[in-house]
Design a protein around this motif. Structure first.
Motif, PDB file in Angstrom:
ATOM      1  N   LEU A  78      34.547  95.324  42.966  1.00  0.00           N
ATOM      2  CA  LEU A  78      33.777  96.561  42.974  1.00  0.00           C
ATOM      3  C   LEU A  78      32.298  96.234  43.072  1.00  0.00           C
ATOM      4  O   LEU A  78      31.837  95.241  42.506  1.00  0.00           O
ATOM      5  CB  LEU A  78      34.055  97.369  41.707  1.00  0.00           C
ATOM      6  N   VAL A  79      31.563  97.060  43.823  1.00  0.00           N
ATOM      7  CA  VAL A  79      30.111  96.927  43.919  1.00  0.00           C
ATOM      8  C   VAL A  79      29.469  98.205  43.401  1.00  0.00           C
ATOM      9  O   VAL A  79      29.876  99.312  43.766  1.00  0.00           O
ATOM     10  CB  VAL A  79      29.662  96.664  45.369  1.00  0.00           C
ATOM     11  N   ALA A  80      28.483  98.051  42.516  1.00  0.00           N
ATOM     12  CA  ALA A  80      27.691  99.167  42.013  1.00  0.00           C
ATOM     13  C   ALA A  80      26.243  98.944  42.428  1.00  0.00           C
ATOM     14  O   ALA A  80      25.642  97.939  42.053  1.00  0.00           O
ATOM     15  CB  ALA A  80      27.804  99.262  40.490  1.00  0.00           C
ATOM     16  N   ASP A  81      25.725  99.854  43.231  1.00  0.00           N
ATOM     17  CA  ASP A  81      24.352  99.776  43.725  1.00  0.00           C
ATOM     18  C   ASP A  81      23.482 100.625  42.811  1.00  0.00           C
ATOM     19  O   ASP A  81      23.446 101.841  42.920  1.00  0.00           O
ATOM     20  CB  ASP A  81      24.291 100.277  45.164  1.00  0.00           C
ATOM     21  N   HIS A  82      22.785  99.955  41.888  1.00  0.00           N
ATOM     22  CA  HIS A  82      21.988 100.681  40.896  1.00  0.00           C
ATOM     23  C   HIS A  82      20.859 101.464  41.550  1.00  0.00           C
ATOM     24  O   HIS A  82      20.553 102.592  41.162  1.00  0.00           O
ATOM     25  CB  HIS A  82      21.420  99.683  39.890  1.00  0.00           C
ATOM     26  N   ARG A  83      20.228 100.883  42.570  1.00  0.00           N
ATOM     27  CA  ARG A  83      19.099 101.538  43.218  1.00  0.00           C
ATOM     28  C   ARG A  83      19.531 102.787  43.986  1.00  0.00           C
ATOM     29  O   ARG A  83      18.880 103.825  43.924  1.00  0.00           O
ATOM     30  CB  ARG A  83      18.393 100.559  44.154  1.00  0.00           C
ATOM     31  N   ASP A 174      24.846  85.753  48.070  1.00  0.00           N
ATOM     32  CA  ASP A 174      24.962  86.137  49.476  1.00  0.00           C
ATOM     33  C   ASP A 174      25.004  87.658  49.580  1.00  0.00           C
ATOM     34  O   ASP A 174      25.947  88.286  49.077  1.00  0.00           O
ATOM     35  CB  ASP A 174      26.242  85.531  50.050  1.00  0.00           C
ATOM     36  N   PRO A 175      24.008  88.289  50.221  1.00  0.00           N
ATOM     37  CA  PRO A 175      24.014  89.753  50.330  1.00  0.00           C
ATOM     38  C   PRO A 175      25.279  90.305  50.986  1.00  0.00           C
ATOM     39  O   PRO A 175      25.676  91.442  50.708  1.00  0.00           O
ATOM     40  CB  PRO A 175      22.770  90.039  51.184  1.00  0.00           C
ATOM     41  N   ALA A 176      25.934  89.513  51.838  1.00  0.00           N
ATOM     42  CA  ALA A 176      27.140  89.984  52.514  1.00  0.00           C
ATOM     43  C   ALA A 176      28.255  90.297  51.523  1.00  0.00           C
ATOM     44  O   ALA A 176      29.120  91.141  51.797  1.00  0.00           O
ATOM     45  CB  ALA A 176      27.608  88.940  53.524  1.00  0.00           C
ATOM     46  N   ARG A 177      28.246  89.632  50.374  1.00  0.00           N
ATOM     47  CA  ARG A 177      29.293  89.876  49.373  1.00  0.00           C
ATOM     48  C   ARG A 177      29.131  91.233  48.700  1.00  0.00           C
ATOM     49  O   ARG A 177      30.026  91.674  47.963  1.00  0.00           O
ATOM     50  CB  ARG A 177      29.290  88.774  48.307  1.00  0.00           C
TER      51      ARG A 177
END
Length: 207
Positions: A78-83, A174-177
């Protein structure tokens, strides 16, 4: 996928982020809770969440984007983008991805208070111990000066739990992850999912 299944897939992912978004009381001392540099932390999880099939998890932070990735072993990530205040959950084996709005993922705490109580070392790193409380929810967290939560434990909603770092690696991520995968089937969030369904382990402050 049922609402119950989703809760089992990603129940512990946002403990650090949940703490981080707690707005402080005026003039209140509080820890730095968003890592200021790229880092990956593996945690040992205890309590109800571990019994649900997740005794260990790894959180990776891409500091420049204030984004967090949680790897859940064979269950996905899971990815959470705080911004951007949004996120998504990936089920690798099924090659599916589900959008998770941040307001759905987190029951944001609004009255959490923090109190510094001492110093400790976890996973070989020094950290400051903080007590936190938000209504009936309370616990402790040990946080490094650069914003890495190394240990947290507490009680919420009648359940108790904890997480403790076993390995911390400071290295460029790695930003791709942290990108949404291409070619995966989109999955709709199950109806009736309550706010805060991805909130961290019991004991983290919530609204």
């Amino acid at each position: 996928m049922s609402a119950r299944a989703v809760r089992l897939v990603a129940p512990a992912c946002l403990i650090v982020l949940t703490l981080a978004v707690a707005p402080p009381a005026l003039a209140q001392e509080r820890p730095q809770l968003l890592p200021t540099r790229d880092v990956s932390v593996t945690y040992r999880v205890t309590g109800a969440r571990a019994q649900g099939g997740m005794p260990q998890m790894t959180l990776s932070w891409l500091a420049a984007r204030q984004a967090m990735r949680m790897d859940m072993g064979g269950m996905g990530w899971l990815v959470a983008d705080h911004r951007a205040q949004r996120g998504f959950m990936v089920m690798e084996q099924m090659r599916m991805v589900m959008d998770v709005p941040m307001e759905q993922a987190l029951a944001l705490p609004t009255r959490a208070s923090f109190r510094r109580t001492g110093q400790d070392r976890v996973a070989g790193l020094p950290c400051t111990v903080w007590n936190f409380q938000d209504g009936a929810d309370r616990g402790t967290a040990c946080v490094t000066a650069d914003g890495v939560t190394l240990r947290a434990q507490g009680t919420s909603g009648g359940e108790s739990g904890s997480m403790e770092a076993t390995r911390v690696t400071y290295a460029a991520q790695d930003p791709a992850r942290f990108q949404r995968p291409q070619g995966y089937q989109a999955l709709q969030m199950p109806q009736g999912m309550p706010p805060g369904m991805l909130q961290g382990i019991p004991g983290m402050p919530r609204r």
